[in-house]
Design a protein around this motif. Structure first.
Motif, PDB file in Angstrom:
ATOM      1  N   LEU A 192       0.352  -1.958  -5.865  1.00  0.00           N
ATOM      2  CA  LEU A 192       0.675  -0.451  -4.243  1.00  0.00           C
ATOM      3  C   LEU A 192       1.951  -0.449  -4.890  1.00  0.00           C
ATOM      4  O   LEU A 192       2.104   1.248  -4.651  1.00  0.00           O
ATOM      5  CB  LEU A 192      -0.092  -0.549  -2.865  1.00  0.00           C
ATOM      6  CG  LEU A 192      -0.539   0.203  -1.977  1.00  0.00           C
ATOM      7  CD1 LEU A 192      -1.358   0.679  -2.335  1.00  0.00           C
ATOM      8  CD2 LEU A 192      -0.394  -0.453  -0.675  1.00  0.00           C
ATOM      9  N   GLY A 193       2.373  -1.285  -4.248  1.00  0.00           N
ATOM     10  CA  GLY A 193       4.166  -0.724  -4.368  1.00  0.00           C
ATOM     11  C   GLY A 193       4.254   0.253  -5.691  1.00  0.00           C
ATOM     12  O   GLY A 193       5.547   1.101  -6.140  1.00  0.00           O
ATOM     13  N   ALA A 194       3.635  -0.471  -6.942  1.00  0.00           N
ATOM     14  CA  ALA A 194       4.188   0.385  -7.933  1.00  0.00           C
ATOM     15  C   ALA A 194       3.502   1.888  -8.182  1.00  0.00           C
ATOM     16  O   ALA A 194       4.640   2.423  -8.935  1.00  0.00           O
ATOM     17  CB  ALA A 194       3.804  -0.379  -9.040  1.00  0.00           C
ATOM     18  N   LEU A 195       2.684   1.700  -7.295  1.00  0.00           N
ATOM     19  CA  LEU A 195       1.702   3.003  -7.125  1.00  0.00           C
ATOM     20  C   LEU A 195       3.134   4.305  -6.999  1.00  0.00           C
ATOM     21  O   LEU A 195       3.630   5.131  -7.478  1.00  0.00           O
ATOM     22  CB  LEU A 195       0.413   2.918  -6.671  1.00  0.00           C
ATOM     23  CG  LEU A 195      -0.318   3.014  -7.561  1.00  0.00           C
ATOM     24  CD1 LEU A 195      -1.192   3.231  -6.496  1.00  0.00           C
ATOM     25  CD2 LEU A 195      -1.339   3.493  -8.564  1.00  0.00           C
ATOM     26  N   ILE A 196       3.686   3.582  -5.766  1.00  0.00           N
ATOM     27  CA  ILE A 196       4.479   4.262  -4.702  1.00  0.00           C
ATOM     28  C   ILE A 196       5.831   4.190  -5.628  1.00  0.00           C
ATOM     29  O   ILE A 196       6.461   5.471  -5.764  1.00  0.00           O
ATOM     30  CB  ILE A 196       4.773   3.919  -3.277  1.00  0.00           C
ATOM     31  CG1 ILE A 196       3.808   3.263  -2.707  1.00  0.00           C
ATOM     32  CG2 ILE A 196       6.117   4.023  -2.612  1.00  0.00           C
ATOM     33  CD1 ILE A 196       3.649   2.228  -1.478  1.00  0.00           C
ATOM     34  N   LEU A 197       5.980   2.970  -6.025  1.00  0.00           N
ATOM     35  CA  LEU A 197       7.786   3.559  -7.104  1.00  0.00           C
ATOM     36  C   LEU A 197       7.945   4.844  -7.785  1.00  0.00           C
ATOM     37  O   LEU A 197       8.528   5.124  -8.373  1.00  0.00           O
ATOM     38  CB  LEU A 197       8.079   2.036  -7.836  1.00  0.00           C
ATOM     39  CG  LEU A 197       8.681   0.963  -6.145  1.00  0.00           C
ATOM     40  CD1 LEU A 197       8.554  -0.049  -7.134  1.00  0.00           C
ATOM     41  CD2 LEU A 197      10.147   1.199  -6.004  1.00  0.00           C
ATOM     42  N   HIS A 198       5.851   4.855  -8.803  1.00  0.00           N
ATOM     43  CA  HIS A 198       6.157   6.224  -9.808  1.00  0.00           C
ATOM     44  C   HIS A 198       5.784   7.149  -9.773  1.00  0.00           C
ATOM     45  O   HIS A 198       5.452   7.988  -9.912  1.00  0.00           O
ATOM     46  CB  HIS A 198       4.567   5.027 -10.710  1.00  0.00           C
ATOM     47  CG  HIS A 198       5.787   4.601 -11.617  1.00  0.00           C
ATOM     48  ND1 HIS A 198       6.290   4.781 -13.184  1.00  0.00           N
ATOM     49  CD2 HIS A 198       5.896   2.488 -12.161  1.00  0.00           C
ATOM     50  CE1 HIS A 198       6.974   3.661 -13.976  1.00  0.00           C
ATOM     51  NE2 HIS A 198       6.320   1.878 -13.271  1.00  0.00           N
ATOM     52  N   GLY A 229      -4.319   6.287  -2.499  1.00  0.00           N
ATOM     53  CA  GLY A 229      -4.718   7.049  -0.663  1.00  0.00           C
ATOM     54  C   GLY A 229      -6.376   7.196  -1.345  1.00  0.00           C
ATOM     55  O   GLY A 229      -6.468   7.054  -2.536  1.00  0.00           O
ATOM     56  N   PRO A 230      -7.020   6.919  -0.424  1.00  0.00           N
ATOM     57  CA  PRO A 230      -8.210   8.367  -0.660  1.00  0.00           C
ATOM     58  C   PRO A 230      -8.228   9.537  -1.526  1.00  0.00           C
ATOM     59  O   PRO A 230      -9.027   9.909  -2.740  1.00  0.00           O
ATOM     60  CB  PRO A 230      -9.140   8.939   0.513  1.00  0.00           C
ATOM     61  CG  PRO A 230      -8.131   8.080   2.163  1.00  0.00           C
ATOM     62  CD  PRO A 230      -6.526   7.785   1.080  1.00  0.00           C
ATOM     63  N   PRO A 282     -11.597  -1.543  -3.494  1.00  0.00           N
ATOM     64  CA  PRO A 282     -10.072  -0.580  -2.331  1.00  0.00           C
ATOM     65  C   PRO A 282      -8.747  -0.144  -2.731  1.00  0.00           C
ATOM     66  O   PRO A 282      -8.000   0.906  -1.946  1.00  0.00           O
ATOM     67  CB  PRO A 282      -9.606  -1.929  -0.860  1.00  0.00           C
ATOM     68  CG  PRO A 282     -10.165  -3.108  -1.929  1.00  0.00           C
ATOM     69  CD  PRO A 282     -10.910  -2.876  -2.839  1.00  0.00           C
ATOM     70  N   LEU A 283      -8.463  -0.589  -3.835  1.00  0.00           N
ATOM     71  CA  LEU A 283      -6.626  -0.668  -3.813  1.00  0.00           C
ATOM     72  C   LEU A 283      -7.328   1.289  -4.121  1.00  0.00           C
ATOM     73  O   LEU A 283      -6.120   2.080  -3.765  1.00  0.00           O
ATOM     74  CB  LEU A 283      -5.729  -0.854  -5.380  1.00  0.00           C
ATOM     75  CG  LEU A 283      -5.056  -0.806  -4.972  1.00  0.00           C
ATOM     76  CD1 LEU A 283      -3.408  -1.045  -4.450  1.00  0.00           C
ATOM     77  CD2 LEU A 283      -4.470  -1.574  -6.949  1.00  0.00           C
ATOM     78  N   GLU A 300      -9.368   7.308  11.761  1.00  0.00           N
ATOM     79  CA  GLU A 300      -9.959   6.479  10.411  1.00  0.00           C
ATOM     80  C   GLU A 300      -9.259   5.422   9.980  1.00  0.00           C
ATOM     81  O   GLU A 300      -9.221   4.458   8.899  1.00  0.00           O
ATOM     82  CB  GLU A 300     -11.112   7.062  10.240  1.00  0.00           C
ATOM     83  CG  GLU A 300     -12.236   7.631  10.737  1.00  0.00           C
ATOM     84  CD  GLU A 300     -11.359   8.880  11.652  1.00  0.00           C
ATOM     85  OE1 GLU A 300     -10.726   9.467  11.550  1.00  0.00           O
ATOM     86  OE2 GLU A 300     -12.826   9.163  12.628  1.00  0.00           O
ATOM     87  N   TYR A 301      -8.296   6.004   9.551  1.00  0.00           N
ATOM     88  CA  TYR A 301      -6.948   5.650   8.666  1.00  0.00           C
ATOM     89  C   TYR A 301      -6.113   4.404   8.970  1.00  0.00           C
ATOM     90  O   TYR A 301      -6.040   2.948   9.113  1.00  0.00           O
ATOM     91  CB  TYR A 301      -5.948   6.437   8.061  1.00  0.00           C
ATOM     92  CG  TYR A 301      -5.992   6.469   6.648  1.00  0.00           C
ATOM     93  CD1 TYR A 301      -7.290   6.045   5.555  1.00  0.00           C
ATOM     94  CD2 TYR A 301      -4.556   5.550   5.539  1.00  0.00           C
ATOM     95  CE1 TYR A 301      -6.325   5.668   4.679  1.00  0.00           C
ATOM     96  CE2 TYR A 301      -4.676   5.219   4.613  1.00  0.00           C
ATOM     97  CZ  TYR A 301      -6.296   5.395   3.369  1.00  0.00           C
ATOM     98  OH  TYR A 301      -5.428   4.746   2.496  1.00  0.00           O
ATOM     99  N   PHE A 302      -5.751   4.434  10.254  1.00  0.00           N
ATOM    100  CA  PHE A 302      -4.914   4.057  10.851  1.00  0.00           C
ATOM    101  C   PHE A 302      -6.219   2.481  11.254  1.00  0.00           C
ATOM    102  O   PHE A 302      -5.401   1.258  11.110  1.00  0.00           O
ATOM    103  CB  PHE A 302      -4.494   4.160  12.113  1.00  0.00           C
ATOM    104  CG  PHE A 302      -4.790   2.825  13.720  1.00  0.00           C
ATOM    105  CD1 PHE A 302      -3.219   2.343  13.620  1.00  0.00           C
ATOM    106  CD2 PHE A 302      -5.229   3.031  14.738  1.00  0.00           C
ATOM    107  CE1 PHE A 302      -2.797   1.414  14.511  1.00  0.00           C
ATOM    108  CE2 PHE A 302      -5.060   2.185  15.508  1.00  0.00           C
ATOM    109  CZ  PHE A 302      -3.539   1.442  15.566  1.00  0.00           C
TER     110      PHE A 302
END
Lengths: 167, 502
Positions: B332-338, B343-344, B316-317, B144-146
């Motif tokens: 989204l990139g900032a979330l990952i870097l932090h 995601g859900p 959606p973010l 589903e996610y894919f």
């Protein structure tokens, strides 16, 4: 309706046909590079997908899209005259100059020829002069700003943000 | 839900977070007001400066910058006929003619007020929809996610500005550039060309800074002689009467809902929202001929929609980890870097953090209104700042940001390379949004596909047993096939018309 008109209707008309021909060729070359590199990846052992499947799939999609972009550009013939913006003068020379200056700035730091502070002062002063097309007043303001930002920036980044900048 | 939101407001009104929201909104307005600088640029440049900050403060700052930058663009759009940000393009059509005929204050007041209403309406949707959507998303399996990420990429590419083919091409290029490096599932190195620096792939930050900032520096250098004289703002009040707002009430609400809805669609930025809202307002107006000549309705529609888009795009973010616009891809990139996993499960694992972002978004809208109403006359002077002085300093900030990531010059070269790629794409009218979103989502796309295939003996075809995944795939297929169907339909319509004539 002619086949070319139908294709143009489906994929849209190319507004930048000359650029699109170049774009299609570069993308096709890049996709070929992806396929070549993906071929070097060993086959998977336990993983059903493997490491090469996605790069291969993306390369095929890129080739397909590059072909469509090329066809669109060719269908747009006779190509319209090159755009002329009468409102102001475009300066590709300044853009190329700033890119060259940026490459030189990073290059001298990478090669260890100059440290961050000196390289930054030089880059800021020359960059401002170039963008201001060497108008005297801006060049002088740029020089003063370059010294302030070069020294102040180095102190800020090293002492406050603890970044180990190139020396 | 309400208790969570109230708790978040309690937090956001404490001194430090409040100051970050105030700073972010002010900087955003500043950057939005200066033609040639964009919100994406500001947020991407801020990421390295937030490495040492608390994650919540960092993201609160960036969300406020986002709100401020979209609003700031209206100043130059109205006074200079030059949109400060792409989302303000439609505002120039009516804002500038209105300002030119001596009603600059009224045009600005309408824009600022409409921006506030748009932002708040989207905020309501953000509060109401986020929790149920994220609960629904937690029921998703890998397929589903894919399928959802694939649908997002196809939608982004096909609805983004310009041609669908170029949108798809941009998305595919973004995915391709995300592939080099170590494949975590089997430990194989791929597409590295023997360069060990590429073993970890292209880092997100240099790619973002290259595509959004470096490419813009080159574009600005290219157009360095593009200048215009702004219209002066007089001393009239920037607060309009309740009667004026009642008169525009329907348009305001409609445009805000359009902006929110388009924002929720993955990858579609604020400029599309304002275009659709503007077109809808014109088609429903009693005076459509006034549009483009200084129509108040046009200004209201454009500004309400582009600000509503910001809130819509956050939905959606934060609920699914899918960026609703190119700037959301940076967030989204900032979330990952932090080290915050988007995601859900974001709501489940970091509920307080998400509610703080929502509260910051709402507060930023109110602060934006206050700051712009009070200081728009002063802000208008920002448009005259000499770009020759700003651009080199911005580049130095990019260099430091990239270098600070891993203390290596390679990342700076990567930024330069992607700056050139971004510039070339912009020259060929290939949209940058799908490229960045493709780059950000590629890892998730591959990982979920791989997980799905590992969970079943049927391989990829097991996706046919998953109705939600199938629905997402069907939407993707329909989006791709629609232009062909449209062509066939128009062909048969033409044939019928010819037959009728003969």
């Amino acid at each position: 309706m002619r086949a070319s008109e139908r294709l143009a209707r489906i994929f849209g008309t190319s507004h930048t046909p000359r650029g699109d021909v170049g774009l299609a060729l570069v993308v096709a070359a890049f996709a070929a590079l992806l396929l070549w590199q993906a071929a070097k990846v060993p086959p998977p052992f336990f993983d059903p997908l493997g490491s090469a499947a996605v790069p291969r799939g993306v390369a095929v999609v890129l080739l397909l899209l590059a072909a469509i972009v090329l066809v669109r550009a060719l269908l747009a013939r006779p190509w319209p005259a090159l755009e002329r913006d009468t409102g102001y003068r475009r300066r590709p020379d300044v853009a190329c100059g700033i890119v060259a200056l940026a490459v030189a700035y990073v290059g001298v730091m990478a090669a260890g020829v100059l440290g961050f502070m000196v390289a930054t002062i030089l880059f800021l002063a020359l960059g401002t002069a170039l963008l201001a097309t060497f108008r005297r007043r801006q060049v002088l303001i740029g020089l003063a700003l370059a010294v302030v930002l070069g020294i102040g920036g180095t102190l800020l980044f090293t002492e406050f943000f603890f970044i180990d900048l190139p020396r | 839900m309400l208790a969570d939101l109230l708790g978040a407001f309690g937090y956001i009104f404490s001194p430090v977070p409040f100051l970050w929201v105030l700073l972010g909104t002010t900087l955003g307005i500043f950057v939005g007001a200066v033609p040639g600088l964009t919100g994406g640029m500001l947020i991407a440049l801020s990421i390295p400066l937030t490495f040492t900050m608390n994650s919540t403060h960092a993201l609160v700052l960036m969300v406020s910058m986002y709100v401020g930058s979209v609003s700031g663009g209206l100043i130059s759009a109205t006074l200079l006929k030059m949109p400060g940000t792409p989302s303000s393009v439609m505002t120039t059509f009516d804002g500038f003619p209105m300002a030119a005929r001596g009603e600059a204050e009224r045009a600005l007041a309408l824009s600022i007020g409409a921006s506030l209403v748009g932002g708040l309406v989207a905020g309501v949707f953000l509060v109401v929809l986020s929790v149920p959507l994220s609960r629904w998303a937690t029921t998703f399996g890998p397929f589903e996610y894919f399928a959802m990420v694939l649908m997002a990429l196809v939608l982004i590419a096909s609805i983004s500005q310009g041609s669908m083919v170029k949108g798809l091409l941009a998305g595919a290029l973004g995915i391709a550039f995300a592939l080099p490096g170590l494949n975590p599932s089997d430990g194989q190195l791929r597409l590295t060309f023997g360069w060990h620096e590429l073993d970890g792939g292209f880092a997100l930050l240099p790619v973002l800074l290259g595509v959004f900032v470096m490419s813009q520096i080159i574009v600005d250098a290219f157009d360095i002689e593009k200048n215009a004289t702004p219209i002066k703002v007089g001393g009239a009040s920037l607060l309009l009467s309740g009667r004026t707002w009642r008169q525009h009430g329907t348009n305001l609400l409609r445009s805000s809902v359009i902006g929110t809805w388009i924002g929720i669609l993955p990858g579609v930025g604020a400029s599309i929202s304002s275009m659709v809202a503007y077109a809808t307002a014109r088609s429903m107006s009693k005076t459509p001929e006034a549009f483009g000549t200084g129509s108040e309705e046009g200004i209201v529609a454009s500004e309400a929609a582009n600000n509503a888009n910001v809130g819509g795009a956050l939905i959606p973010l934060i609920t699914m980890g899918i960026p609703g616009s190119p700037i959301d891809a940076i967030l989204l990139g900032a979330l990952i870097l932090h080290n915050i996993q988007p995601g859900p499960l974001l709501f489940v694992n970091n509920g307080d953090f998400v509610w703080a972002l929502v509260a910051a978004y709402l507060l930023a809208n109110v602060l934006m209104f206050a700051i712009m109403t009070v200081s728009v006359r002063w802000l208008a002077r920002l448009m005259l700042i000499d770009r020759a002085l700003m651009l080199p300093a911005i580049f130095v900030a990019c260099v430091v940001g990239c270098y600070a990531l891993h203390n290596r010059i390679f990342d700076v070269w990567v930024m330069l390379f992607f700056g050139l790629v971004g510039f070339a794409m912009a020259r060929c009218r290939v949209p940058l949004g799908p490229f960045v979103i493709g780059f950000v989502l590629a890892g998730i796309l591959e990982e979920e596909l791989r997980s799905g295939m590992q969970l079943t003996a049927d391989g990829f075809w097991a996706i046919l047993d998953r109705p939600i995944a199938l629905a997402f795939l069907a939407v993707s297929a329909l989006t791709l096939v629609w232009p062909f169907a449209q062509s066939a339909l128009s062909k048969s319509r033409n044939r019928r018309a010819k037959e009728t004539l003969s």
